[in-house]
Motif scaffolding. Structure first.
Motif, PDB file in Angstrom:
ATOM      1  N   LEU A  47       0.841  -1.193   0.000  1.00  0.00           N
ATOM      2  CA  LEU A  47       0.000   0.000   0.000  1.00  0.00           C
ATOM      3  C   LEU A  47       0.882   1.251   0.000  1.00  0.00           C
ATOM      4  O   LEU A  47       2.072   1.173   0.368  1.00  0.00           O
ATOM      5  N   PRO A  48       0.338   2.412  -0.382  1.00  0.00           N
ATOM      6  CA  PRO A  48       1.155   3.633  -0.388  1.00  0.00           C
ATOM      7  C   PRO A  48       1.832   3.925   0.949  1.00  0.00           C
ATOM      8  O   PRO A  48       2.967   4.401   0.999  1.00  0.00           O
ATOM      9  N   ASN A  49       1.115   3.643   2.047  1.00  0.00           N
ATOM     10  CA  ASN A  49       1.687   3.930   3.362  1.00  0.00           C
ATOM     11  C   ASN A  49       2.923   3.103   3.666  1.00  0.00           C
ATOM     12  O   ASN A  49       3.744   3.482   4.509  1.00  0.00           O
ATOM     13  N   ASP A  50       3.081   1.945   2.991  1.00  0.00           N
ATOM     14  CA  ASP A  50       4.285   1.133   3.173  1.00  0.00           C
ATOM     15  C   ASP A  50       5.518   1.928   2.760  1.00  0.00           C
ATOM     16  O   ASP A  50       6.540   1.934   3.457  1.00  0.00           O
ATOM     17  N   PHE A  51       5.420   2.588   1.615  1.00  0.00           N
ATOM     18  CA  PHE A  51       6.534   3.398   1.120  1.00  0.00           C
ATOM     19  C   PHE A  51       6.821   4.546   2.096  1.00  0.00           C
ATOM     20  O   PHE A  51       7.977   4.861   2.373  1.00  0.00           O
ATOM     21  N   GLY A  52       5.737   5.154   2.593  1.00  0.00           N
ATOM     22  CA  GLY A  52       5.907   6.241   3.555  1.00  0.00           C
ATOM     23  C   GLY A  52       6.587   5.782   4.826  1.00  0.00           C
ATOM     24  O   GLY A  52       7.461   6.469   5.366  1.00  0.00           O
ATOM     25  N   ALA A  53       6.205   4.588   5.313  1.00  0.00           N
ATOM     26  CA  ALA A  53       6.781   4.064   6.551  1.00  0.00           C
ATOM     27  C   ALA A  53       8.257   3.727   6.377  1.00  0.00           C
ATOM     28  O   ALA A  53       9.085   3.985   7.266  1.00  0.00           O
ATOM     29  N   ILE A  54       8.614   3.146   5.241  1.00  0.00           N
ATOM     30  CA  ILE A  54      10.018   2.805   4.968  1.00  0.00           C
ATOM     31  C   ILE A  54      10.874   4.067   4.952  1.00  0.00           C
ATOM     32  O   ILE A  54      11.910   4.157   5.631  1.00  0.00           O
ATOM     33  N   VAL A  55      10.446   5.053   4.176  1.00  0.00           N
ATOM     34  CA  VAL A  55      11.250   6.264   4.009  1.00  0.00           C
ATOM     35  C   VAL A  55      11.293   7.065   5.310  1.00  0.00           C
ATOM     36  O   VAL A  55      12.338   7.627   5.675  1.00  0.00           O
ATOM     37  N   ALA A  56      10.183   7.101   6.038  1.00  0.00           N
ATOM     38  CA  ALA A  56      10.166   7.817   7.321  1.00  0.00           C
ATOM     39  C   ALA A  56      11.109   7.181   8.329  1.00  0.00           C
ATOM     40  O   ALA A  56      11.830   7.879   9.056  1.00  0.00           O
ATOM     41  N   SER A  57      11.129   5.845   8.389  1.00  0.00           N
ATOM     42  CA  SER A  57      12.005   5.152   9.343  1.00  0.00           C
ATOM     43  C   SER A  57      13.473   5.367   8.995  1.00  0.00           C
ATOM     44  O   SER A  57      14.304   5.631   9.874  1.00  0.00           O
ATOM     45  N   ALA A  58      13.793   5.262   7.708  1.00  0.00           N
ATOM     46  CA  ALA A  58      15.180   5.483   7.284  1.00  0.00           C
ATOM     47  C   ALA A  58      15.600   6.922   7.538  1.00  0.00           C
ATOM     48  O   ALA A  58      16.733   7.192   7.987  1.00  0.00           O
ATOM     49  N   ALA A  59      14.690   7.859   7.291  1.00  0.00           N
ATOM     50  CA  ALA A  59      14.992   9.276   7.519  1.00  0.00           C
ATOM     51  C   ALA A  59      15.153   9.581   9.002  1.00  0.00           C
ATOM     52  O   ALA A  59      16.005  10.384   9.392  1.00  0.00           O
ATOM     53  N   LEU A 111      16.178  -4.044  11.779  1.00  0.00           N
ATOM     54  CA  LEU A 111      15.230  -3.347  10.931  1.00  0.00           C
ATOM     55  C   LEU A 111      14.976  -4.161   9.665  1.00  0.00           C
ATOM     56  O   LEU A 111      15.794  -4.994   9.268  1.00  0.00           O
ATOM     57  N   CYS A 112      13.849  -3.897   9.006  1.00  0.00           N
ATOM     58  CA  CYS A 112      13.586  -4.519   7.713  1.00  0.00           C
ATOM     59  C   CYS A 112      14.680  -4.106   6.721  1.00  0.00           C
ATOM     60  O   CYS A 112      15.166  -2.980   6.750  1.00  0.00           O
ATOM     61  N   TYR A 113      15.021  -5.024   5.836  1.00  0.00           N
ATOM     62  CA  TYR A 113      16.086  -4.732   4.880  1.00  0.00           C
ATOM     63  C   TYR A 113      15.696  -3.604   3.929  1.00  0.00           C
ATOM     64  O   TYR A 113      16.559  -2.864   3.449  1.00  0.00           O
ATOM     65  N   ALA A 114      14.407  -3.442   3.635  1.00  0.00           N
ATOM     66  CA  ALA A 114      13.970  -2.318   2.803  1.00  0.00           C
ATOM     67  C   ALA A 114      14.337  -0.991   3.477  1.00  0.00           C
ATOM     68  O   ALA A 114      14.801  -0.050   2.817  1.00  0.00           O
ATOM     69  N   THR A 115      14.137  -0.911   4.787  1.00  0.00           N
ATOM     70  CA  THR A 115      14.488   0.299   5.537  1.00  0.00           C
ATOM     71  C   THR A 115      15.990   0.517   5.545  1.00  0.00           C
ATOM     72  O   THR A 115      16.463   1.647   5.357  1.00  0.00           O
ATOM     73  N   LEU A 116      16.754  -0.544   5.748  1.00  0.00           N
ATOM     74  CA  LEU A 116      18.216  -0.424   5.721  1.00  0.00           C
ATOM     75  C   LEU A 116      18.684   0.039   4.348  1.00  0.00           C
ATOM     76  O   LEU A 116      19.593   0.868   4.235  1.00  0.00           O
ATOM     77  N   GLY A 117      18.073  -0.500   3.293  1.00  0.00           N
ATOM     78  CA  GLY A 117      18.447  -0.087   1.942  1.00  0.00           C
ATOM     79  C   GLY A 117      18.173   1.382   1.706  1.00  0.00           C
ATOM     80  O   GLY A 117      18.999   2.103   1.126  1.00  0.00           O
ATOM     81  N   ALA A 118      17.021   1.864   2.173  1.00  0.00           N
ATOM     82  CA  ALA A 118      16.685   3.281   2.023  1.00  0.00           C
ATOM     83  C   ALA A 118      17.607   4.164   2.860  1.00  0.00           C
ATOM     84  O   ALA A 118      17.866   5.320   2.506  1.00  0.00           O
ATOM     85  N   PHE A 119      18.108   3.626   3.961  1.00  0.00           N
ATOM     86  CA  PHE A 119      19.018   4.363   4.844  1.00  0.00           C
ATOM     87  C   PHE A 119      20.382   4.591   4.200  1.00  0.00           C
ATOM     88  O   PHE A 119      21.024   5.622   4.424  1.00  0.00           O
ATOM     89  N   ILE A 120      20.840   3.636   3.383  1.00  0.00           N
ATOM     90  CA  ILE A 120      22.223   3.663   2.867  1.00  0.00           C
ATOM     91  C   ILE A 120      22.320   4.578   1.650  1.00  0.00           C
ATOM     92  O   ILE A 120      22.093   4.161   0.512  1.00  0.00           O
ATOM     93  N   LYS A 121      22.679   5.819   1.879  1.00  0.00           N
ATOM     94  CA  LYS A 121      22.804   6.771   0.776  1.00  0.00           C
ATOM     95  C   LYS A 121      24.042   6.502  -0.077  1.00  0.00           C
ATOM     96  O   LYS A 121      24.076   6.835  -1.260  1.00  0.00           O
ATOM     97  N   TYR A 122      25.061   5.921   0.552  1.00  0.00           N
ATOM     98  CA  TYR A 122      26.330   5.714  -0.146  1.00  0.00           C
ATOM     99  C   TYR A 122      26.718   4.239  -0.052  1.00  0.00           C
ATOM    100  O   TYR A 122      27.515   3.857   0.821  1.00  0.00           O
ATOM    101  N   PRO A 123      26.173   3.393  -0.925  1.00  0.00           N
ATOM    102  CA  PRO A 123      26.377   1.939  -0.805  1.00  0.00           C
ATOM    103  C   PRO A 123      27.721   1.481  -1.346  1.00  0.00           C
ATOM    104  O   PRO A 123      27.819   0.710  -2.308  1.00  0.00           O
ATOM    105  N   LYS A 124      28.781   1.943  -0.711  1.00  0.00           N
ATOM    106  CA  LYS A 124      30.137   1.569  -1.102  1.00  0.00           C
ATOM    107  C   LYS A 124      31.049   1.608   0.112  1.00  0.00           C
ATOM    108  O   LYS A 124      30.692   2.165   1.151  1.00  0.00           O
ATOM    109  N   GLU A 125      32.245   1.016  -0.035  1.00  0.00           N
ATOM    110  CA  GLU A 125      33.236   1.075   1.031  1.00  0.00           C
ATOM    111  C   GLU A 125      34.119   2.306   0.860  1.00  0.00           C
ATOM    112  O   GLU A 125      34.000   3.037  -0.126  1.00  0.00           O
ATOM    113  N   SER A 126      35.001   2.551   1.817  1.00  0.00           N
ATOM    114  CA  SER A 126      35.720   3.831   1.878  1.00  0.00           C
ATOM    115  C   SER A 126      36.719   4.046   0.760  1.00  0.00           C
ATOM    116  O   SER A 126      37.059   5.191   0.443  1.00  0.00           O
ATOM    117  N   LEU A 127      37.225   2.984   0.152  1.00  0.00           N
ATOM    118  CA  LEU A 127      38.115   3.092  -1.004  1.00  0.00           C
ATOM    119  C   LEU A 127      37.558   2.272  -2.152  1.00  0.00           C
ATOM    120  O   LEU A 127      36.973   1.207  -1.925  1.00  0.00           O
TER     121      LEU A 127
END
Length: 448
Positions: free
Chosen positions: A100-112, A180-196
């Motif tokens: 449902l639309p609220n699922d997307f809202g809940a994921i993004v709100a939790s990650a934010a 946390l749900c992996y969808a939330t973790l994925g939305a949380f990770i703005k930079y999905p890479k290692e330091s080098l």
């Protein structure tokens, strides 16, 4: 990437797949994530961490906690509206899987809500202070004993990576961190890479890094579950962003652009007439001039313009996401959403003024300088005690320091990198006030 996989409800340790249709609608898994973040001790400490003005005593200046709450509210609106559009485009997500639309809202709100949970005291200068300790300070001594990526983790200590550590690291009695749900973790990770390597491309995902070497396995587990697109070369770990991470970033960009500016006006760092001119340019298409002129004080006028500006930029971000959804899913959308905005010039003008008048004001600079001294002292004392103890050379002073360290963090690991990173992580958990108080204790100035 495909939305069904990207919306995974899986949590660390799950054996069986969690199905959206099987969820309790009164306590949805994505909403549980929000609760777990907001009740965590790491989140509560944000109430005494710098957002704009370090150690401000002014009531209306934002802390990291109030900033995070506001970002989560904007993020929820973004997520819900995008959710509506995604479900219209891919109706099987609703008809076959129950999203449902609220699922997307809940994921993004939790990650934010969690987006700043890994930030050390004193704002971004705290990150830089930890890094400088290893780049130019006493921490340089450990360079040869670490791998290049381990050393880079410390030299560019990153709040985003530290946040992922908080959310996922296991300890006795708390396996998998906050789980946390992996969808939330994925939305949380703005930079999905290692330091080098640093900034291997101009893609916005490569601007910084999103996980320490200590959480590499956890990150790979999340990336595989979500079906993120691999982008690394020559054995380096890098992936394209989870699409909803663009919404978390947009919510943060909207809030710090507009609300930090508002703080600067309320503090008197930015002249009201000058500031109003910039905000009105941003909302000229939607402002009710009659209503605006009925407002009799600065705070009400600024609040009205702020609300209009945030709503304007929310709608703008939604339009940009919708227009570029295919490129975002394919990993070929390379900039942040607001970089494509028709209001980019107005946004950049506001940010430029904020940098000049707020972020580089005398008060901020003075306190950031003090923050460097505080963090350097804390790292030196804790690292010396931990390493001297590991090498069997602990002094009586070291032993006293060891007694005040928490049992929940591993300071006795055989791996030097883990010991050093865990000290940095421990210091990052301090609030501004706690860091200053501890510095005073270490300097022989007890406060009663």
């Amino acid at each position: 990437m495909n939305w069904e996989q990207l919306l995974s409800l899986k949590r660390f340790g799950d054996v069986n797949k969690r199905l959206r249709k099987s969820q309790d609608e009164t306590r949805l898994g994505f909403e549980v994530d929000y609760d777990r973040v907001i009740f965590s001790s790491e989140f509560r400490s944000l109430q005494d961490k710098t957002q704009v003005i370090p150690m401000s005593q002014t009531d209306f200046v934002h802390t990291r906690l109030t900033h995070s709450l506001e970002v989560s509210v904007v993020a929820r609106s973004l997520g819900r509206k995008i959710g509506e559009k995604i479900l219209l485009k891919y109706p099987e997500l609703k008809s076959e899987h129950g999203y449902l639309p609220n699922d997307f809202g809940a994921i993004v709100a939790s990650a934010a809500l969690a987006h700043d949970i890994g930030n050390p005291p004193f704002g971004h200068s705290g990150e830089k202070a930890i890094g400088e300790y290893f780049k130019t300070g006493l921490g340089m001594a450990y360079k040869e004993a670490l791998t290049p990526k381990q050393y880079q983790d410390l030299c560019d200590f990153e709040g985003n990576a530290n946040g992922f550590k908080i959310l996922t690291q296991s300890r006795e009695g708390r396996v998998g961190g906050l789980r946390l749900c992996y969808a939330t973790l994925g939305a949380f990770i703005k930079y999905p890479k290692e330091s080098l390597p640093k900034k291997p491309t101009q893609h916005v995902s490569d601007k910084k890094y999103g996980f320490f070497q200590s959480e590499k396995d956890a990150f790979m587990d999340v990336a595989e579950e979500l079906g993120l697109i691999e982008a690394g070369t020559e054995g380096n770990v890098s992936f394209k962003r989870h699409p909803l991470a663009f919404l978390v970033e947009a919510a943060d960009d909207i809030c710090y652009t507009i609300i930090d500016f508002e703080d600067g006006i309320n503090l008197g760092l930015i002249e009201e007439e000058f500031a109003l001119e910039y905000l009105i340019k941003l909302v000229k298409d939607v402002i009710d001039i009659n209503k605006y002129h009925q407002l009799t004080n600065t705070q009400d006028r600024i609040s009205y313009l702020r609300a209009l500006a945030i709503n304007t930029l929310i709608n703008e971000a939604i339009s940009i996401f919708e227009a570029n959804e295919t490129a975002i899913l394919n990993g070929t959308f390379t900039v942040s959403l607001l970089d494509k905005s028709k209001y980019e010039a107005q946004i950049n003008d506001i940010i430029k003024i904020s940098v000049e008048k707020i972020y580089q004001s005398q008060d901020v600079l003075d306190k950031e300088i003090s923050g460097y001294a505080v963090i350097s002292k804390l790292l030196d004392v804790y690292i010396s005690a931990v390493n001297n103890d590991y090498n069997g050379k602990a002094s009586n002073y070291d032993k006293l320091i060891l007694k005040i360290l928490p049992k929940t963090i591993d300071f006795k690991a055989d791996d030097l990198y883990i010991r050093l990173l865990n000290v940095c992580h421990y210091v990052s958990l301090f609030s501004d006030s706690q860091a200053i108080l501890t510095y005073r204790k270490f300097s022989g100035r007890l406060v009663y």
